[in-house]
Every structure is written in structure tokens, then in C-alpha cells.
Design an enzyme around this catalytic site. Structure first.
Site, PDB file in Angstrom:
ATOM      1  N   ASN A 285       0.259  -1.271  -0.060  1.00 42.86           N
ATOM      2  CA  ASN A 285      -0.296  -0.329   0.175  1.00 42.86           C
ATOM      3  C   ASN A 285       0.941   1.474  -0.248  1.00 42.86           C
ATOM      4  O   ASN A 285       1.361   1.988   1.064  1.00 42.86           O
ATOM      5  CB  ASN A 285      -0.930   0.025   1.376  1.00 42.86           C
ATOM      6  CG  ASN A 285      -1.992   1.271   0.902  1.00 42.86           C
ATOM      7  OD1 ASN A 285      -1.585   1.850   0.855  1.00 42.86           O
ATOM      8  ND2 ASN A 285      -1.924   1.540   2.384  1.00 42.86           N
ATOM      9  N   TRP A 286       1.168   2.008  -1.330  1.00 42.61           N
ATOM     10  CA  TRP A 286       1.896   3.047  -1.449  1.00 42.61           C
ATOM     11  C   TRP A 286       1.612   4.200  -0.747  1.00 42.61           C
ATOM     12  O   TRP A 286       2.154   4.562  -0.578  1.00 42.61           O
ATOM     13  CB  TRP A 286       2.103   3.395  -2.755  1.00 42.61           C
ATOM     14  CG  TRP A 286       3.147   2.159  -3.286  1.00 42.61           C
ATOM     15  CD1 TRP A 286       3.496   1.426  -2.851  1.00 42.61           C
ATOM     16  CD2 TRP A 286       3.542   2.427  -4.198  1.00 42.61           C
ATOM     17  NE1 TRP A 286       4.339   0.546  -3.111  1.00 42.61           N
ATOM     18  CE2 TRP A 286       4.325   1.387  -5.139  1.00 42.61           C
ATOM     19  CE3 TRP A 286       3.612   2.874  -5.657  1.00 42.61           C
ATOM     20  CZ2 TRP A 286       5.220   0.275  -5.908  1.00 42.61           C
ATOM     21  CZ3 TRP A 286       4.309   2.613  -7.266  1.00 42.61           C
ATOM     22  CH2 TRP A 286       4.570   1.794  -6.836  1.00 42.61           C
ATOM     23  N   LYS A 287       0.745   4.598  -0.782  1.00 36.44           N
ATOM     24  CA  LYS A 287      -0.213   5.510  -0.441  1.00 36.44           C
ATOM     25  C   LYS A 287      -0.224   6.706  -0.950  1.00 36.44           C
ATOM     26  O   LYS A 287       0.133   6.310  -2.251  1.00 36.44           O
ATOM     27  CB  LYS A 287       0.428   5.468   1.787  1.00 36.44           C
ATOM     28  CG  LYS A 287      -0.192   4.658   2.900  1.00 36.44           C
ATOM     29  CD  LYS A 287       0.437   5.285   4.084  1.00 36.44           C
ATOM     30  CE  LYS A 287       0.269   3.403   4.826  1.00 36.44           C
ATOM     31  NZ  LYS A 287       0.304   4.264   6.247  1.00 36.44           N
TER      32      LYS A 287
ATOM     33  N   HIS B 259      -8.993   0.969   4.845  1.00 38.48           N
ATOM     34  CA  HIS B 259      -8.046   1.245   5.784  1.00 38.48           C
ATOM     35  C   HIS B 259      -7.677   2.581   7.274  1.00 38.48           C
ATOM     36  O   HIS B 259      -8.897   3.147   6.792  1.00 38.48           O
ATOM     37  CB  HIS B 259      -7.030   1.766   4.325  1.00 38.48           C
ATOM     38  CG  HIS B 259      -5.763   2.233   5.222  1.00 38.48           C
ATOM     39  ND1 HIS B 259      -4.432   2.648   6.183  1.00 38.48           N
ATOM     40  CD2 HIS B 259      -4.852   1.053   4.781  1.00 38.48           C
ATOM     41  CE1 HIS B 259      -4.201   2.554   6.745  1.00 38.48           C
ATOM     42  NE2 HIS B 259      -3.276   1.795   5.601  1.00 38.48           N
TER      43      HIS B 259
ATOM     44  N   GLU C 140      -6.289   4.845   7.852  1.00 39.37           N
ATOM     45  CA  GLU C 140      -6.490   5.856   7.053  1.00 39.37           C
ATOM     46  C   GLU C 140      -7.493   6.579   7.066  1.00 39.37           C
ATOM     47  O   GLU C 140      -7.961   7.944   7.198  1.00 39.37           O
ATOM     48  CB  GLU C 140      -4.999   6.589   6.621  1.00 39.37           C
ATOM     49  CG  GLU C 140      -3.679   5.716   7.346  1.00 39.37           C
ATOM     50  CD  GLU C 140      -2.814   5.981   6.529  1.00 39.37           C
ATOM     51  OE1 GLU C 140      -2.866   6.318   5.372  1.00 39.37           O
ATOM     52  OE2 GLU C 140      -1.246   4.889   7.770  1.00 39.37           O
TER      53      GLU C 140
ATOM     54  N   GLU D 131      -5.149  -4.738  10.717  1.00 45.40           N
ATOM     55  CA  GLU D 131      -4.033  -4.094  10.987  1.00 45.40           C
ATOM     56  C   GLU D 131      -4.337  -3.229  11.782  1.00 45.40           C
ATOM     57  O   GLU D 131      -4.691  -1.899  11.976  1.00 45.40           O
ATOM     58  CB  GLU D 131      -3.789  -2.831   9.854  1.00 45.40           C
ATOM     59  CG  GLU D 131      -3.460  -3.526   7.924  1.00 45.40           C
ATOM     60  CD  GLU D 131      -2.739  -2.926   7.723  1.00 45.40           C
ATOM     61  OE1 GLU D 131      -1.719  -2.353   6.956  1.00 45.40           O
ATOM     62  OE2 GLU D 131      -3.715  -1.400   7.226  1.00 45.40           O
TER      63      GLU D 131
ATOM     64  N   GLY E 132       2.837   1.919  10.946  1.00 46.54           N
ATOM     65  CA  GLY E 132       3.693   3.165  10.412  1.00 46.54           C
ATOM     66  C   GLY E 132       4.249   3.270  11.540  1.00 46.54           C
ATOM     67  O   GLY E 132       5.363   4.951  11.417  1.00 46.54           O
TER      68      GLY E 132
ATOM     69  N   SER F  19       3.740  -2.172  10.357  1.00 42.16           N
ATOM     70  CA  SER F  19       5.055  -2.470  10.385  1.00 42.16           C
ATOM     71  C   SER F  19       5.638  -4.431   9.577  1.00 42.16           C
ATOM     72  O   SER F  19       7.162  -4.217  10.575  1.00 42.16           O
ATOM     73  CB  SER F  19       6.006  -1.969  11.885  1.00 42.16           C
ATOM     74  OG  SER F  19       5.108  -0.256  12.013  1.00 42.16           O
TER      75      SER F  19
ATOM     76  N   GLY G  50       2.757  -0.738   4.570  1.00 42.71           N
ATOM     77  CA  GLY G  50       2.395  -0.340   3.822  1.00 42.71           C
ATOM     78  C   GLY G  50       4.511   0.451   3.409  1.00 42.71           C
ATOM     79  O   GLY G  50       4.759   0.679   2.677  1.00 42.71           O
ATOM     80  N   GLY G  51       5.465   1.175   4.561  1.00 39.28           N
ATOM     81  CA  GLY G  51       6.621   2.059   4.266  1.00 39.28           C
ATOM     82  C   GLY G  51       7.503   0.824   3.301  1.00 39.28           C
ATOM     83  O   GLY G  51       7.824   1.060   2.328  1.00 39.28           O
TER      84      GLY G  51
HETATM   85  C1  PEP Z   1      -0.511   0.486   5.834  1.00 42.53           C
HETATM   86  O1  PEP Z   1      -0.535   1.263   6.262  1.00 42.53           O
HETATM   87  O2  PEP Z   1      -1.718  -0.168   5.349  1.00 42.53           O
HETATM   88  C2  PEP Z   1       0.863  -0.024   6.614  1.00 42.53           C
HETATM   89  C3  PEP Z   1       0.677  -1.562   7.882  1.00 42.53           C
HETATM   90  O3  PEP Z   1       2.344  -0.163   6.681  1.00 42.53           O
HETATM   91  P1  PEP Z   1       3.653  -0.023   7.251  1.00 42.53           P
HETATM   92  O4  PEP Z   1       3.246  -0.817   7.167  1.00 42.53           O
HETATM   93  O5  PEP Z   1       4.242   1.785   6.951  1.00 42.53           O
HETATM   94  O6  PEP Z   1       2.967   0.158   9.030  1.00 42.53           O
END
Ligand code: PEP
Length: 250
Positions: A9-11, A94, A96, A166, A172, A212, A233-234
């Protein structure tokens, strides 16, 4: 059917040039057998990404969509628009979207309906906040998110549902749920689905962990019985770390 999935997920990251750089590198990689690799770029790069990886085993996913079929919704994108550029999978719910854009379970249920009506696959995110876990309300919150967002669906709809657990406190933040915490919640989600529908449906739904996930913790998390992969994500913004995670299944 339950699959091993690693979805990035590149956001709101990666403009066109950065997306192209990522794709050039990604297409040189050997994708591990039996793993479905997915990437979710920004809306502006979906078409380009889809065209670029059309001949590769990579699924291009949207990060969101609107619940209406079309109309006066300035700035929004519909399921039909996504499908018209080759996108058949969408992330909904999600954390966010839930917290920053105030998307609640009722709205998400509408979005899920629209996506399924358009024959799309939904990656439906659920997750508790830290305060819920600290007050021992995490199971209650997750079962409400499942019930209100998904449990109106028919049994046949479930072949197009993937769940991503999640925990909000792990997204994040660099903090991750322990493999045991992830397994405990994934098993709870599967049991909740089995109680609402059937063991067969529960057994066949893929449940991803997100929060994470990095190359150095992925294999321990993915080795848990009820964890079928990750929503990343990251660490999905870099091809090397993304591929290390994709290779983390035993
Ligand atoms: C996400 O935003 O779905 C996520 C899991 O982010 P991260 O891996 O950066 O915690």
C-alpha cells in the site's frame, strides 16, 4: 480460495517518475511461486502501472473508491472508472480512511457492496486502536468492524473478500504486533467468520497482517497458522525490501 498474498500500500507516495523507477526494478525480480504480489499506487499512476505490469504476475490495486456508481462527487473515483483502466481489486476501510476521512462501518459496507456489484475483489481492513487494546476491547472492535462492514454479504460474495488485520497502533509506528498477538487476532477473525457463515468460508478467506512489517520480522509473522501474508506500507516503497518480504514465507 485462501492464498499467500503480499500487498504493498503505497499511500500518497511515489509520483510518476518514482513509480516508473519502482516498476523497472520490480519487473527484473523473480516472484516467488505461490505468492500473489500486489501493489497499490496512487490513482494517477494506476493506468500506467497496470499497463506496465500487464504481462507480469503482479496485481495492481486501488487504495480507495467511492460508494456511488457515478455523479456529482467532485474529486472521487468510481468502481467503473477503476475497472476501465484494468483495476479489479480495491483496499477499503484502511485505518487512515477510517480516522482521517471519517469512513465508518456503514459507509464501508456501502463501498463493499458497490465494489462487489462491479465484480471487484475487496481487501477489507480492520484494526483496533491502542486504547481499545489497553482496555481489553480489541476483540469487540474487530467483531463490530466485521459484522457491520461485511456480515450482510452472501456466502458467494466471500470469494471476493480478503481481510487485512492492521492494529492501528502498529501502522507506520515501527511497532509491530508480536507473532502471537497477530495469530490470536487472525484466529479470532476466522472463528468470527465461521460462526457467522461456515467453516468452509472461514477456512478459505485470506487474512493478511499489516503494521510495520519489514524484511526482518515478516517470516515470523507469516509463519503463524492463520496469517496468509501481509499488507505492507513503508517497506513496500523499496523493491528490495518488498521482495524480501514476498520471499518470507517458509
Ligand atoms: C499500512 O498502511 O497498511 C501499513 C501496514 O503501513 P506500515 O507497513 O508502514 O506500518
Amino acid at each position: 480460495m485462501r492464498q499467500k498474498i503480499v500487498a504493498g500500500n503505497w499511500k500518497m507516495n511515489n509520483d510518476m517518475a518514482e513509480t516508473e523507477m519502482f516498476l523497472v526494478q520490480l519487473k527484473k525480480q523473480v516472484i516467488p511461486e505461490g505468492v500473489s504480489l500486489m501493489i497499490a499506487p496512487a490513482f494517477t499512476n494506476l493506468n500506467h502501472t497496470y499497463q506496465s505490469v500487464k504481462d507480469h504476475p503482479v496485481t495492481v490495486v486501488a487504495q480507495n473508491m467511492h460508494q456511488s456508481e457515478k455523479g456529482a462527487f467532485t474529486g472521487e473515483v468510481s468502481a467503473a472508472m477503476l475497472k476501465s483502466v484494468g483495476i479489479k481489486t480495491v483496499i477499503l476501510g484502511h485505518s487512515e480512511r477510517r480516522s482521517i476521512f471519517n469512513e465508518d462501518n456503514d459507509l464501508l459496507a456501502e463501498k463493499v457492496n458497490t465494489a462487489l456489484k462491479n465484480e471487484m475483489t475487496v481487501i477489507f481492513c480492520v484494526g483496533e486502536e491502542l486504547s481499545h487494546r489497553e482496555t481489553d476491547n480489541h476483540f469487540k472492535v474487530i467483531s463490530e468492524q466485521l459484522e457491520e462492514g461485511l456480515f450482510h454479504l452472501s456466502e458467494t460474495n466471500w470469494k471476493n473478500i480478503i481481510i487485512a488485520y492492521e492494529p492501528v497502533w502498529a501502522i507506520g509506528t515501527g511497532e509491530t504486533a508480536s507473532p502471537e498477538q497477530a495469530q490470536e487476532m487472525h484466529a479470532f477473525i476466522r472463528k468470527t467468520i465461521a460462526d457467522a457463515y461456515s467453516n468452509t468460508i472461514a477456512k478459505n478467506v485470506s487474512i493478511l497482517y499489516g503494521g510495520s512489517v519489514k524484511p526482518d520480522n515478516a517470516s515470523e509473522i507469516f509463519s503463524q497458522d492463520d496469517v496468509d501474508g501481509g499488507l505492507i506500507g513503508g517497506a513496500s516503497l523499496n523493491v528490495e525490501s518488498f521482495m524480501k518480504i514476498a520471499n518470507a514465507f517458509e
